[in-house]
Motif scaffolding. Structure first.
Motif, PDB file in Angstrom:
ATOM      1  N   PHE A 207       0.830  -1.210   0.000  1.00  0.00           N
ATOM      2  CA  PHE A 207       0.000   0.000   0.000  1.00  0.00           C
ATOM      3  C   PHE A 207       0.858   1.250   0.000  1.00  0.00           C
ATOM      4  CE2 PHE A 207       0.294  -0.975   4.618  1.00  0.00           C
ATOM      5  CZ  PHE A 207       0.707   0.243   5.115  1.00  0.00           C
ATOM      6  N   ARG A 208       0.197   2.335  -0.285  1.00  0.00           N
ATOM      7  CA  ARG A 208       0.829   3.654  -0.296  1.00  0.00           C
ATOM      8  C   ARG A 208      -0.120   4.618   0.390  1.00  0.00           C
ATOM      9  NH1 ARG A 208       1.010   8.004  -4.738  1.00  0.00           N
ATOM     10  NH2 ARG A 208       2.922   9.144  -4.294  1.00  0.00           N
ATOM     11  N   GLN A 209       0.435   5.308   1.366  1.00  0.00           N
ATOM     12  CA  GLN A 209      -0.363   6.254   2.141  1.00  0.00           C
ATOM     13  C   GLN A 209       0.235   7.631   1.926  1.00  0.00           C
ATOM     14  OE1 GLN A 209      -0.427   5.070   6.206  1.00  0.00           O
ATOM     15  NE2 GLN A 209      -1.449   6.911   6.926  1.00  0.00           N
ATOM     16  N   THR A 210      -0.604   8.592   1.577  1.00  0.00           N
ATOM     17  CA  THR A 210      -0.088   9.909   1.236  1.00  0.00           C
ATOM     18  C   THR A 210      -0.804  11.013   1.997  1.00  0.00           C
ATOM     19  OG1 THR A 210      -1.618  10.102  -0.623  1.00  0.00           O
ATOM     20  CG2 THR A 210       0.554   9.190  -1.107  1.00  0.00           C
ATOM     21  N   ASN A 211      -0.108  12.123   2.103  1.00  0.00           N
ATOM     22  CA  ASN A 211      -0.659  13.358   2.655  1.00  0.00           C
ATOM     23  C   ASN A 211      -0.517  14.422   1.579  1.00  0.00           C
ATOM     24  OD1 ASN A 211       0.752  15.939   4.684  1.00  0.00           O
ATOM     25  ND2 ASN A 211      -1.419  15.546   4.376  1.00  0.00           N
ATOM     26  N   GLY A 212      -1.436  14.385   0.641  1.00  0.00           N
ATOM     27  CA  GLY A 212      -1.389  15.353  -0.439  1.00  0.00           C
ATOM     28  C   GLY A 212      -2.651  16.189  -0.405  1.00  0.00           C
ATOM     29  N   TRP A 213      -3.245  16.313  -1.560  1.00  0.00           N
ATOM     30  CA  TRP A 213      -4.503  17.053  -1.617  1.00  0.00           C
ATOM     31  C   TRP A 213      -5.517  16.355  -0.727  1.00  0.00           C
ATOM     32  CZ3 TRP A 213      -7.941  17.597  -6.558  1.00  0.00           C
ATOM     33  CH2 TRP A 213      -8.691  18.785  -6.474  1.00  0.00           C
ATOM     34  N   ALA A 214      -5.518  15.021  -0.813  1.00  0.00           N
ATOM     35  CA  ALA A 214      -6.246  14.221   0.173  1.00  0.00           C
ATOM     36  C   ALA A 214      -5.330  14.109   1.380  1.00  0.00           C
ATOM     37  CB  ALA A 214      -6.550  12.842  -0.376  1.00  0.00           C
ATOM     38  N   ARG A 215      -5.851  14.458   2.544  1.00  0.00           N
ATOM     39  CA  ARG A 215      -4.963  14.582   3.692  1.00  0.00           C
ATOM     40  C   ARG A 215      -4.532  13.231   4.221  1.00  0.00           C
ATOM     41  NH1 ARG A 215      -6.228  18.895   8.517  1.00  0.00           N
ATOM     42  NH2 ARG A 215      -7.850  17.443   9.114  1.00  0.00           N
ATOM     43  N   THR A 216      -5.438  12.273   4.224  1.00  0.00           N
ATOM     44  CA  THR A 216      -5.146  10.958   4.801  1.00  0.00           C
ATOM     45  C   THR A 216      -5.668   9.903   3.829  1.00  0.00           C
ATOM     46  OG1 THR A 216      -5.433  11.864   7.038  1.00  0.00           O
ATOM     47  CG2 THR A 216      -5.522   9.469   6.805  1.00  0.00           C
ATOM     48  N   ARG A 217      -4.806   9.504   2.900  1.00  0.00           N
ATOM     49  CA  ARG A 217      -5.261   8.643   1.803  1.00  0.00           C
ATOM     50  C   ARG A 217      -4.378   7.414   1.708  1.00  0.00           C
ATOM     51  NH1 ARG A 217      -4.619   8.072  -4.132  1.00  0.00           N
ATOM     52  NH2 ARG A 217      -2.550   8.946  -3.823  1.00  0.00           N
ATOM     53  N   THR A 218      -4.985   6.258   1.603  1.00  0.00           N
ATOM     54  CA  THR A 218      -4.232   5.021   1.429  1.00  0.00           C
ATOM     55  C   THR A 218      -4.806   4.255   0.239  1.00  0.00           C
ATOM     56  OG1 THR A 218      -3.936   4.925   3.821  1.00  0.00           O
ATOM     57  CG2 THR A 218      -3.362   2.967   2.592  1.00  0.00           C
ATOM     58  N   VAL A 219      -3.930   3.789  -0.616  1.00  0.00           N
ATOM     59  CA  VAL A 219      -4.345   2.918  -1.720  1.00  0.00           C
ATOM     60  C   VAL A 219      -3.562   1.611  -1.614  1.00  0.00           C
ATOM     61  CG1 VAL A 219      -4.727   2.724  -4.197  1.00  0.00           C
ATOM     62  CG2 VAL A 219      -4.599   4.982  -3.143  1.00  0.00           C
ATOM     63  N   TYR A 220      -4.269   0.519  -1.693  1.00  0.00           N
ATOM     64  CA  TYR A 220      -3.671  -0.815  -1.599  1.00  0.00           C
ATOM     65  C   TYR A 220      -3.532  -1.407  -2.996  1.00  0.00           C
ATOM     66  CZ  TYR A 220      -5.007  -0.162   3.253  1.00  0.00           C
ATOM     67  OH  TYR A 220      -5.143   0.345   4.521  1.00  0.00           O
ATOM     68  N   PHE A 221      -2.589  -2.315  -3.155  1.00  0.00           N
ATOM     69  CA  PHE A 221      -2.430  -2.923  -4.475  1.00  0.00           C
ATOM     70  C   PHE A 221      -2.063  -4.396  -4.390  1.00  0.00           C
ATOM     71  CE2 PHE A 221       2.088  -3.773  -5.071  1.00  0.00           C
ATOM     72  CZ  PHE A 221       2.694  -2.961  -4.118  1.00  0.00           C
ATOM     73  N   ALA A 222      -2.313  -5.076  -5.500  1.00  0.00           N
ATOM     74  CA  ALA A 222      -1.800  -6.432  -5.724  1.00  0.00           C
ATOM     75  C   ALA A 222      -1.319  -6.463  -7.170  1.00  0.00           C
ATOM     76  CB  ALA A 222      -2.874  -7.480  -5.490  1.00  0.00           C
ATOM     77  N   ALA A 282      -3.849  -4.574  -9.573  1.00  0.00           N
ATOM     78  CA  ALA A 282      -5.177  -4.271  -9.024  1.00  0.00           C
ATOM     79  C   ALA A 282      -5.069  -3.281  -7.871  1.00  0.00           C
ATOM     80  CB  ALA A 282      -5.838  -5.554  -8.533  1.00  0.00           C
ATOM     81  N   LEU A 283      -6.050  -2.420  -7.760  1.00  0.00           N
ATOM     82  CA  LEU A 283      -6.123  -1.462  -6.654  1.00  0.00           C
ATOM     83  C   LEU A 283      -7.268  -1.830  -5.713  1.00  0.00           C
ATOM     84  CD1 LEU A 283      -5.716   1.968  -8.478  1.00  0.00           C
ATOM     85  CD2 LEU A 283      -3.942   0.429  -7.611  1.00  0.00           C
ATOM     86  N   SER A 284      -7.165  -1.321  -4.505  1.00  0.00           N
ATOM     87  CA  SER A 284      -8.271  -1.415  -3.549  1.00  0.00           C
ATOM     88  C   SER A 284      -8.201  -0.240  -2.592  1.00  0.00           C
ATOM     89  CB  SER A 284      -8.183  -2.722  -2.749  1.00  0.00           C
ATOM     90  OG  SER A 284      -8.998  -2.631  -1.586  1.00  0.00           O
ATOM     91  N   PRO A 285      -9.349   0.294  -2.209  1.00  0.00           N
ATOM     92  CA  PRO A 285      -9.347   1.322  -1.168  1.00  0.00           C
ATOM     93  C   PRO A 285      -9.324   0.730   0.237  1.00  0.00           C
ATOM     94  CG  PRO A 285     -11.555   1.088  -2.102  1.00  0.00           C
ATOM     95  CD  PRO A 285     -10.676   0.096  -2.806  1.00  0.00           C
ATOM     96  N   VAL A 286      -9.335  -0.590   0.334  1.00  0.00           N
ATOM     97  CA  VAL A 286      -9.581  -1.238   1.627  1.00  0.00           C
ATOM     98  C   VAL A 286      -8.375  -2.000   2.157  1.00  0.00           C
ATOM     99  CG1 VAL A 286     -10.949  -3.027   2.781  1.00  0.00           C
ATOM    100  CG2 VAL A 286     -12.065  -1.424   1.216  1.00  0.00           C
ATOM    101  N   SER A 287      -7.792  -2.856   1.322  1.00  0.00           N
ATOM    102  CA  SER A 287      -6.756  -3.763   1.819  1.00  0.00           C
ATOM    103  C   SER A 287      -6.068  -4.463   0.656  1.00  0.00           C
ATOM    104  CB  SER A 287      -7.378  -4.832   2.736  1.00  0.00           C
ATOM    105  OG  SER A 287      -8.299  -5.625   1.996  1.00  0.00           O
ATOM    106  N   THR A 288      -4.921  -5.050   0.930  1.00  0.00           N
ATOM    107  CA  THR A 288      -4.253  -5.836  -0.110  1.00  0.00           C
ATOM    108  C   THR A 288      -5.087  -7.083  -0.423  1.00  0.00           C
ATOM    109  OG1 THR A 288      -2.920  -7.041   1.515  1.00  0.00           O
ATOM    110  CG2 THR A 288      -1.969  -5.046   0.578  1.00  0.00           C
ATOM    111  N   GLU A 289      -5.765  -7.573   0.585  1.00  0.00           N
ATOM    112  CA  GLU A 289      -6.676  -8.701   0.375  1.00  0.00           C
ATOM    113  C   GLU A 289      -7.767  -8.319  -0.638  1.00  0.00           C
ATOM    114  OE1 GLU A 289      -8.942  -9.488   3.880  1.00  0.00           O
ATOM    115  OE2 GLU A 289      -9.090 -11.641   3.475  1.00  0.00           O
ATOM    116  N   GLY A 290      -8.303  -7.120  -0.467  1.00  0.00           N
ATOM    117  CA  GLY A 290      -9.316  -6.619  -1.395  1.00  0.00           C
ATOM    118  C   GLY A 290      -8.747  -6.470  -2.790  1.00  0.00           C
TER     119      GLY A 290
END
Lengths: 759, 759
Positions: A207-222, A282-290
């Motif tokens: 996953f990647r968690q950022t503090n950009g325009w979205a202050r608290t954003r995480t995107v998960y991947f597989a 693949a992306l997920s807003p939830v988890s690497t499992e997702g």
């Protein structure tokens, strides 16, 4: 029974075969030059993944020094650039602020390079030169030759999975780089944390968690490779606080767990000449499992062409919702590219199992709707959501369900202002969610709890700490000395309040109607009869001195000046015209707007657009003026709307990379094009009326979700015949300057009789 | 029917009334001075929340400059300190490395201060002076007077909820500070991200993500006030990348959404004299939703005394599992405080709904077991888990289930080494999970899939990139020039391999048995007959030159020197003694160990202990020697084990804050005390034998989970009568120097006949 089943199975194929191949009219490169801020890469309609090339993400001076300009790279790609740094999985389309650019992939050969290098010296890093001769973009497909490595890069995507196909030369040193430091709006270490697991020799998660325009954003991947890598490694550019016993390992090579703020990983292969290495990402807003579940659910095979074809079938299905015949190939391309751009956002924001991360950072289940994100509402309430109410009603209802879920999860108890990826970024002004909701409610396209929705609108509109609302509620306007852009805000709140009043009336909520219809008149409080403009007032009730109708600085406007914003009373143009001295004077005012010259000093203040994006002082590249050309309809010279609309359509939209005069703004500019080309436009969303313009199409058939069709027909249509002689609705003369939503949704035909002369 | 129900309802109360009040013998302040690293605060047995005061988290020079010492504050509290900075919710007990300290709460009055200030100048910040006269610690209860503010602070806890009760003076300026910057091991901005929502005027939620000893750790919370605050605010000491439209708001006051790396929030109240403000503070490893559910499920009321009483009932239940009669009150306190410390870790790590975050950062459901974390396995495999196999068998099985879940989620496919909060921190050496598993399997306490567990052990032991294992497998030892602490690692791997072999034998896995029984003899490869010590070898097969039997630096040992580590062949002491020249010579060697003087220069190299923590060159404060005093049992002078054990019990454990000579190490030091006090000790976990020492108790009754009792009885027991004349097991003379696990678990009685003289 078997026979019947067969018939059912054949039906969609048959239905599809009825459809035209319209993707050939779409050119995703339109808008990629200068201010359009579109991206050329691969995506499906409203897809979660936007897999697209980055030519850079921040811009540099010639000397390689960062010049402070992240704005240029809102979509990661600028047509004039000569190099590509890689292909990342998330992109906004046409926004005026930047974020995303998650998970940059770059295939290379030769000695491993783990920094991107500079555009001037591409050989100093992993980036590659490319040329537009070797580039091809289509809905759901993008390809480019990476000259430096002799690699053909091809991209396609399903909803949640990006599919890469890289054709390599023979090489013992082939690499796939996964750059987790790269990102859009990334100039100041936007990364908060990144985490990668090499699960086996073909599967990576993280996953990647950022503090950009979205202050608290995480995107998960597989991420899955079509063939096992030989070895892999990483470079960690961050300084993790505790290293301690992690020193037991050489974490730089073949160590399957990586974490830190700034990582770049690589995977090494040996390739034969012409060998394809494919990647499903693949992306997920939830988890690497997702993410892994999305990957396995959406693309359980390695057939690139099938994914591409499936994506293009989806695009054709959406594009075929309007079957248009244009006067020229250029306009045909403009139209379908506008359709394409209009169907990029909002984007799907839930996993295949319907889970998504909410604004409260908890995981929620979207049980009865598709959850969407990327709501650029200050832009899109104007024409995009009204367009969806006609052509994507189911999706629009789900978008509103997503906005209501956002409201439920909001600690502010507010509907979205500008939200993306489980974050509110508060960009721009107003609370235009209420316009989107009112438009759907008033048009009877409300597959949600309308009373709850109205309550959400009311609570939003009463939030005392939001952007001057306390003053607005106390004084009837926002004082510029207390809160900037006060005129724009007062005007837009007034319109939004009118939207709430409309809903309240429909839902028999008299007290609410009374409260908000009164608030909707607050535009009166900022009209200055002495200058003839809407003007900023101070908290003592006096006008702010030093008024300049051309300037945007400190005058109380945002993305506009007094000339443009003073026309913003979409819910009551008649009253506005009366204020401004009556119809005759108003026509002169509008004429001046379109014909005057905006001096360079003031143009420089204008945001988000190129010189081409303005006509006189009319700034089409920014949204506040989008309804302006239609205002002649409220005067005695409605034909001036008609020639202005045709002029704007011609001047502001061209089928070229630099064809958009301003940011496409998540499809708002495109929705304006579509409506205006069809001959009508929603001046005041929340009303059920569409103001008549001048159709540019020869004909168009709207295939509605209710099974009906609405046909736009023209007679004597040419480029010169921009004026309407008469209009027939279902064969009957139309004696008004608008059509209604019901006129359209009931199906039928509107016929415009065109002429070179106005009546 | 009704009658029966009544009887059932009364049963637990009756059962409890049978129990003794043993919490009065527990003093949580023991070990809080110097190296013990215990915490004095409130928790329940194996509870997720450890709510305890921080006196500081890093130590400073007199001039207020950080002196680099985070080690001192592993538990956040040092008895010699004069000030308290607040009360946080997570603490390790007795560790030799630091982390946690999440969510520091501090009540204050007067002008708001949002920095903690320094110990020398407490008035410069929110911290307060306190004195031990006004401090009281008990299981599940802690109280202290905060002198600077005249506030009485009381703490208690349920499993997942900390309960604060602050009795204020009358004040118009009462504050509760929530410091999200505070933390243990926090010297270098450990925070990765923090996030807070003020849901309403009594409820706050949020999370804290850190990069400390745990590389990627997030803890979520829900915090509820017993009365509404008047106002609130925050100071954000971090520099968020994008501020943009967030500038719309004054985020410092009454703005309900906070996010950044470094935040401190405050909540203001008005209080009457003696008014209590209570806080329920729930944690979750999963989400704020999970924390809120924990809060509402575990403590649905505001009765502080009831929570305290419930917690103390739980403690009494656990403590009553051994009913001991000691020779003195000091020893009674030592014993029950050791029981208390032994029952603090591992800690519960799942929500009330059984969800937890796994090592893969995904959310998992612990369907059939309680998930635990905080596995300090290099320490606790020795005596703590063997102790659990007797007195907490159900919990020990669940701990192993937790370790197996860790294995399943591990990208390395490894069992935990030192793991906490969904992270592996890799601290110390070996793969002692296999010892814990083997001990449970061999003792028949294996409520898990034993073959799967064995497979996990094998895979762990074959990981080629783990800490020298590749060399170990190739060469039969670890070369010091390739991997440091090579002797310690070789010896511990050999023992762990023997554990695997035992299991394999029991499960009829002959090939595995053969492989690992062979590996278990690798200790032979590092024995240097020329020096008589286990000694580091180089990769060319020669001994590393410059051998020094007293030094720990660069000699191939960790937390020990050649004198201590050379005795580490727990699985085959007889063979080790033979190597070292036979029994007579070995006795002399051991005698020297206990009687020699360790020069200061070498003591300075010794980690984690005070001068009191050593006896001669025997370092009780570090674990590698824990079995050493029992080794006389393999010679002709077993009575020397007996007097050494009694001496160590006396010298190394005292019922005072400085009563522990070294880190308690999550209960290992305490488990050693308990076993040794009872008269036996597991020299080689994975065997079913307990080596006889010399009981210190007068008597003890072990109430086993299987319903049976095992009684330890002594005759002629005094402080001087440390030697055993004879032992009877269930009335029959015991003719061996060990008892078996079965002897204990079958229930019965062991009688030690004590004497002042050895036979």
């Amino acid at each position: 029974m078997r026979r019947l089943l067969l018939a059912i199975l054949l039906l969609p194929v048959f239905a599809f075969s009825q459809q035209k191949d319209l993707i050939k009219y779409v050119n995703p490169l339109i808008g990629t030059q200068r201010m359009g801020h579109t991206y050329p890469g691969a995506t499906v309609p409203f897809g979660m993944v936007q897999l697209s090339p980055e030519t850079d993400t921040i811009s540099y001076e010639k000397n390689g020094k960062y010049n402070g300009d992240v704005y240029k790279y809102c979509a990661g790609y600028q047509y004039d650039d000569k190099t590509i740094t890689g292909f990342s999985h998330t992109h906004f389309s046409g926004t005026g602020h930047a974020d995303l650019g998650d998970f940059l992939i770059m295939p290379t050969t030769g000695p491993l390079q783990l920094n991107p290098g500079t555009a001037d010296h591409p050989e100093s890093g992993y980036r590659s030169t490319f040329s537009h001769q070797n580039e091809f973009a289509q809905p759901a497909y993008y390809k480019v030759k990476l000259d430096e490595y002799n690699i053909l890069a091809e991209l396609t995507a399903s909803n949640r999975v990006g599919f890469h196909q890289y054709t390599f030369p023979k090489s013992d040193q082939a690499h796939i780089i996964l750059d987790l430091m790269a990102g859009i709006y990334n100039y100041d270490n936007k990364n908060v944390w990144t985490f990668v697991r090499v699960e086996n020799d073909t599967l990576i998660t993280g996953f990647r968690q950022t503090n950009g325009w979205a202050r608290t954003r995480t995107v998960y991947f597989a991420m899955s490779f079509s063939k096992p890598f030989v070895q892999y490694g990483q470079q960690n550019f961050s300084n993790n606080v505790y290293k301690g016993f992690w020193r037991k390992f050489d974490q730089t090579k073949n160590f399957p767990e990586m974490a830190g703020k700034q990582l770049r990983a690589y995977f090494d292969f040996k390739t034969e000449e012409g060998e394809k290495i494919k990647i499903k990402f693949a992306l997920s807003p939830v988890s690497t499992e997702g993410a892994l579940h999305n990957l396995r659910t959406e693309i359980p095979h390695w057939d690139f062409d099938k994914v591409k074809e499936d994506g293009q079938v989806l695009w054709n299905k959406e594009l075929n919702k309007i079957d248009v015949e244009s006067l020229s190939m250029d306009e045909q391309i403009n139209f379908y590219t506008a359709m394409y751009h209009a169907f990029l956002s909002p984007t799907t924001y839930m996993d295949a199992d319907r889970k998504y991360k909410g604004l409260d950072q908890n995981v929620h289940l979207a049980e009865n709707f598709t959850n969407y994100t990327t709501f650029s509402l200050w832009d899109t309430y104007r024409a995009l959501h009204p367009f969806f109410n006609i052509i994507q009603p189911k999706r629009n209802s789900d978008m509103i369900n997503s906005m209501l879920a956002h409201y439920d999860q909001s600690v502010h108890k507010m509907l979205p202002v500008w939200s993306h990826y489980a974050n509110e970024n508060w960009c721009m002004i107003g609370y235009h969610s209420v316009s989107v909701i009112a438009d759907a409610v008033m048009k009877g396209n409300a597959d949600f709890d309308v009373n709850k929705a109205l309550d959400a609108c009311i609570t939003t509109a009463r939030n005392r700490y939001y952007d001057g609302l306390e003053y607005y509620m106390q004084l009837g306007y926002i004082p510029e000395d207390k809160n900037s852009s006060s005129v724009s805000k007062t005007l837009e709140y007034a319109y939004d309040d009118w939207c709430i009043a409309q809903m309240a009336q429909k839902l028999n909520r008299k007290d609410i109607y009374d409260e908000f219809i009164k608030r909707s008149e607050n535009y009166l409080n900022v009209y200055d009869a002495s200058t003839g403009f809407m003007r900023s007032k101070l908290s003592d009730g006096t006008w702010k001195p030093g008024f300049d109708a051309l300037s945007t600085h400190g005058q109380g406007y945002i993305e506009g000046n007094a000339w443009n914003y003073s026309l913003y009373v979409p819910h009551n143009p008649s009253k506005m015209i009366e204020l401004m001295g009556g119809k005759t004077r108003f026509v002169k005012h509008l004429d001046s707007l379109f014909s005057m010259h905006l001096p360079d000093e003031f143009f420089a203040e204008t945001e988000d657009i190129t010189r081409d994006g303005i006509i006189g002082n009319y700034v089409h590249g920014n949204e506040p003026a989008h309804h302006v050309a239609y205002l002649y309809n409220w005067t005695n010279e409605p034909w001036k709307t008609q020639d202005k609309i045709r002029m704007i359509l011609k001047k502001q939209y061209r089928p070229t990379p630099d064809g958009l005069g301003g940011n496409d703004d998540c499809g708002q500019m495109s929705a304006w094009y579509i409506f205006s080309s069809l001959g009508f436009y929603p001046v005041a969303p929340g009303s059920t009326e569409y103001s008549i313009g001048s159709p540019a199409v020869k004909s168009a058939v709207l295939h509605l979700e209710n099974g009906k069709t609405f046909k736009v027909e023209t007679k004597n249509q040419t480029d010169k015949n921009v004026y309407i002689q008469k209009i027939e609705l279902n064969g009957t003369l139309l004696n008004r300057r608008f059509i209604t939503h019901k006129d359209i949704m009931d199906g039928g035909k509107i016929t415009f009789y065109m002429s070179a002369k106005h009546p």
